[in-house]
Motif scaffolding. Structure first.
Motif, short mmCIF file in Angstrom:
data_model
loop_
_atom_site.label_atom_id
_atom_site.label_comp_id
_atom_site.label_asym_id
_atom_site.label_seq_id
_atom_site.Cartn_x
_atom_site.Cartn_y
_atom_site.Cartn_z
N ALA A 253 0.83 -1.21 0.00
CA ALA A 253 0.00 0.00 0.00
C ALA A 253 0.86 1.26 0.00
O ALA A 253 0.49 2.28 -0.60
N TRP A 254 1.99 1.20 0.67
CA TRP A 254 2.93 2.32 0.67
C TRP A 254 3.39 2.63 -0.75
O TRP A 254 3.39 3.79 -1.17
N ALA A 255 3.76 1.58 -1.51
CA ALA A 255 4.21 1.79 -2.89
C ALA A 255 3.06 2.25 -3.78
O ALA A 255 3.23 3.14 -4.63
N VAL A 256 1.88 1.67 -3.61
CA VAL A 256 0.71 2.07 -4.40
C VAL A 256 0.44 3.55 -4.21
O VAL A 256 0.16 4.28 -5.18
N TRP A 257 0.52 4.02 -2.97
CA TRP A 257 0.23 5.43 -2.71
C TRP A 257 1.31 6.33 -3.28
O TRP A 257 1.02 7.43 -3.78
N LYS A 258 2.56 5.91 -3.27
CA LYS A 258 3.63 6.70 -3.87
C LYS A 258 3.40 6.86 -5.38
O LYS A 258 3.64 7.93 -5.94
N ILE A 259 2.98 5.78 -6.03
CA ILE A 259 2.66 5.89 -7.47
C ILE A 259 1.51 6.87 -7.66
O ILE A 259 1.55 7.72 -8.56
N HIS A 260 0.50 6.78 -6.81
CA HIS A 260 -0.67 7.64 -6.94
C HIS A 260 -0.30 9.11 -6.73
O HIS A 260 -0.84 9.99 -7.41
N GLU A 261 0.60 9.37 -5.80
CA GLU A 261 1.02 10.76 -5.57
C GLU A 261 1.68 11.35 -6.81
O GLU A 261 1.52 12.54 -7.10
N ALA A 262 2.43 10.54 -7.55
CA ALA A 262 3.11 11.04 -8.75
C ALA A 262 2.20 11.07 -9.97
O ALA A 262 2.34 11.94 -10.82
N ALA A 263 1.29 10.09 -10.05
CA ALA A 263 0.41 9.96 -11.24
C ALA A 263 -0.94 9.44 -10.77
O ALA A 263 -1.20 8.24 -10.83
N PRO A 264 -1.82 10.32 -10.28
CA PRO A 264 -3.09 9.87 -9.70
C PRO A 264 -3.92 9.02 -10.65
O PRO A 264 -4.03 9.31 -11.84
N ASP A 265 -4.47 7.94 -10.10
CA ASP A 265 -5.31 7.02 -10.87
C ASP A 265 -6.23 6.31 -9.89
O ASP A 265 -5.89 5.26 -9.34
N THR A 266 -7.40 6.88 -9.65
CA THR A 266 -8.32 6.29 -8.67
C THR A 266 -8.84 4.93 -9.15
O THR A 266 -9.18 4.07 -8.32
N GLY A 267 -8.88 4.72 -10.45
CA GLY A 267 -9.29 3.41 -10.96
C GLY A 267 -8.35 2.32 -10.47
O GLY A 267 -8.80 1.22 -10.11
N PHE A 268 -7.06 2.60 -10.50
CA PHE A 268 -6.09 1.62 -10.00
C PHE A 268 -6.26 1.41 -8.51
O PHE A 268 -6.19 0.27 -8.02
N LEU A 269 -6.50 2.48 -7.76
CA LEU A 269 -6.71 2.34 -6.32
C LEU A 269 -7.93 1.46 -6.03
O LEU A 269 -7.89 0.60 -5.13
N GLU A 270 -9.00 1.65 -6.77
CA GLU A 270 -10.19 0.82 -6.59
C GLU A 270 -9.90 -0.64 -6.93
O GLU A 270 -10.39 -1.56 -6.27
N GLU A 271 -9.08 -0.83 -7.96
CA GLU A 271 -8.74 -2.19 -8.40
C GLU A 271 -7.99 -2.96 -7.33
O GLU A 271 -8.20 -4.18 -7.15
N VAL A 272 -7.09 -2.29 -6.59
CA VAL A 272 -6.21 -3.02 -5.68
C VAL A 272 -6.64 -2.94 -4.22
O VAL A 272 -6.12 -3.70 -3.39
N TYR A 273 -7.57 -2.08 -3.88
CA TYR A 273 -7.87 -1.80 -2.47
C TYR A 273 -8.22 -3.07 -1.69
O TYR A 273 -7.62 -3.34 -0.63
N ASP A 274 -9.18 -3.84 -2.14
CA ASP A 274 -9.60 -5.02 -1.37
C ASP A 274 -8.46 -6.02 -1.22
O ASP A 274 -8.35 -6.69 -0.17
N ARG A 275 -7.62 -6.13 -2.23
CA ARG A 275 -6.50 -7.07 -2.13
C ARG A 275 -5.44 -6.57 -1.15
O ARG A 275 -4.80 -7.36 -0.45
N LEU A 276 -5.28 -5.25 -1.07
CA LEU A 276 -4.37 -4.69 -0.07
C LEU A 276 -4.89 -4.95 1.35
O LEU A 276 -4.11 -5.26 2.26
N VAL A 277 -6.19 -4.84 1.52
CA VAL A 277 -6.79 -5.12 2.84
C VAL A 277 -6.55 -6.58 3.21
O VAL A 277 -6.17 -6.89 4.36
N ARG A 278 -6.76 -7.49 2.27
CA ARG A 278 -6.55 -8.91 2.54
C ARG A 278 -5.09 -9.20 2.91
O ARG A 278 -4.81 -10.01 3.80
#
Length: 505
Positions: A253-278
């Protein structure tokens, strides 16, 4: 310029490496998972002649090897090596051929324009290198080249491997560090590295240690026999008989958020969120065997620091870094949930509760401890990563980092300078690793110690700039490559680049 030893001639997507032999000839091998290059030789003893005169290698560039007399060796594609020139003759241990126009040395087809097309590919790649300071430019270009040549196809997907020298697979936390550099110029490729791992996540939530040509490494039954033998020799305590899960530190999740800070993509966040929680839940459900609320590493490989003296007392341990990562992961899950409009699941509260539990159970008033080991490592300082420590605790850790135990011209040693187990040349037992420095820099900034973070960044960049290459790890005394370290190492290239970009902005 490539030296054809530490920096072989290879190409993006290619498993082929052209290297210099001790007798001055060239040899070609294929990079494969858990296989020595000496066992994958494609051809050896390559020399080029015009008449009786040998045409020596004049220079090697990312796009081509140039011989005297105008002969050039270039990649036409990932599987095809082509010699171009006139009135020349190539000789190698397995055969010989005339070179008059274009001769395909490895592969198939006729490719007279291979050098020009290779040059265009590399020009396009280097054009995407972000701006860095002039004194860092040469090493940054080497790092950008390293990231390109470490991209290979693994089971149909472009994967950034740690090194074609011995690490031909997509390793878990390596991929997070790789993505941090790729986000600056190719965020889609950065996201793909995360996707590959999450697409191989187990049903129970574990993210495997390695995705490789033959499958995944997710538990000890998947380990190569050579690894089992090495671990049996190194790790203290009785051998582990049952299957044990193998992963890497929880930084997804740390790496996912760093990518998002540089190149925001909420679609990608939605795609990975549940798997990050698991994945986050896996650590507390399956990797907390004593049930005290603090997760443990169940296998040395899961820590990423498999040769650290932390493991001299047995195959399980709970160094302070693990729960610091997990606390920060809770905060990043909260950030992602907020960005995609999902309920917060009380992630912030969980982050603080876990930090408080670490302090109450593992803080002695002087340092954070690892219950099974007394050795002092920078993992003791990693709770700074949470950004949530009480001020007096954070101040003590920042002071310890700047003490002679950990601070020097080239900090940070992976075992304290004054610890009797410190060895400046042995893997994870004293050398400097860029990922440790990077995580400490990140934690220092989050905890409010910007000046120390700046100084650690400055010293880290200088060590890499002046050290001769992008190694797996460095001797903190000499600043040179440690004896057994791999060259052309992916996360060293990636994290140097990210620090250089930040320092240059």
């Amino acid at each position: 310029m490539l030296d054809l030893r530490e920096r072989p001639f290879t190409d993006r997507g290619s498993r082929l490496l052209v290297m210099a032999a001790d007798d001055g000839s060239l040899w070609v091998a294929r990079a494969l998972y858990e296989t020595r290059l000496s066992d994958t030789t494609v051809l050896s003893g390559l020399r080029v002649f015009r008449g009786e005169e040998e045409l020596r290698v004049r220079r090697a560039l990312p796009s081509r090897i140039e011989f005297d007399g105008g002969v050039v060796l270039a990649f036409a594609d990932a599987e095809t090596l082509v010699l171009t020139g006139s009135a020349a003759r190539a000789v190698w241990d397995q055969g010989e051929a005339a070179v008059d126009g274009a001769y395909t040395l490895v592969g198939e087809g006729h490719h007279p324009d291979a050098p020009e097309r290779a040059a265009a590919r590399w020009d396009a790649w280097f054009a995407r290198l972000p701006d860095v300071r002039e004194d860092l430019r040469e090493r940054a270009e080497m790092a950008w080249w390293t990231l390109a040549v470490n991209l290979v196809d693994i089971r149909g997907r472009e994967s950034l491997i740690p090194s074609k020298y011995g690490y031909v697979g997509l390793w878990n936390w390596d991929s997070y560090f790789h993505a941090i550099a790729l986000r600056h110029a190719d965020p889609d490729l950065a996201r793909e590295q995360i996707r590959i791992l999450l697409d191989n996540q187990r049903e129970d939530g574990l993210i495997p240690d390695v995705v490789h040509d033959h499958g995944v490494l997710g538990e000890t039954t998947d380990l190569p026999r050579s690894d089992l033998a090495r671990l049996a020799q190194h790790v203290g305590g009785p051998p582990v008989r049952e299957a044990v899960p193998v992963t890497k530190p929880p930084l997804t999740a740390w790496a996912v958020w760093k990518i998002h800070e540089a190149a925001p993509d909420t679609g990608f966040l939605e795609e990975v969120y549940d798997r990050l929680v698991r994945s986050q839940e896996w650590w507390f459900r399956y990797s907390d065997p004593d049930g005290d609320g603090l997760a443990e590493y169940l296998h040395p490989y899961s820590s990423g620091l498999d040769d650290s003296p932390i493991w001299d007392h047995g195959p399980r341990a709970e160094p302070p870094d693990l729960n610091a990562y997990l606390a920060l992961q809770y905060d990043r899950l909260a950030d992602i949930a907020q960005a995609i409009g999902r309920p917060g699941e009380q992630w912030r509260e969980r982050a603080q509760a876990l930090t408080d539990l670490m302090v109450s159970r593992r803080w002695t008033g002087v340092r954070f401890t690892t219950p099974t080991a007394s050795v002092r490592t920078p993992l003791d300082l990693m709770p700074l990563f949470t950004g949530r420590l009480p001020a007096e605790v954070a101040d003590q850790l920042a002071s310890d980092l700047r003490s002679p135990s950990f601070w020097g011209e080239r900090p940070v040693p992976t075992v304290a300078f004054d610890d009797p187990l410190h060895d400046p040349d042995a893997m994870w037992r004293g050398p400097v690793w860029l990922n440790v420095n990077y995580l400490l820099i990140d934690g220092l900034r989050r905890s409010g110690y910007g000046a120390t973070a700046d100084e650690l960044t400055k010293r880290t960049l200088a060590m890499v700039r002046d050290g001769g290459g992008l190694y797996e790890y460095w001797n903190p005394v000499t600043g040179a490559k440690a004896t057994r370290a791999t060259s052309g190492f992916g996360w060293s290239a990636a994290l140097f680049l990210d620090l250089a970009i930040t320092a240059s902005s």
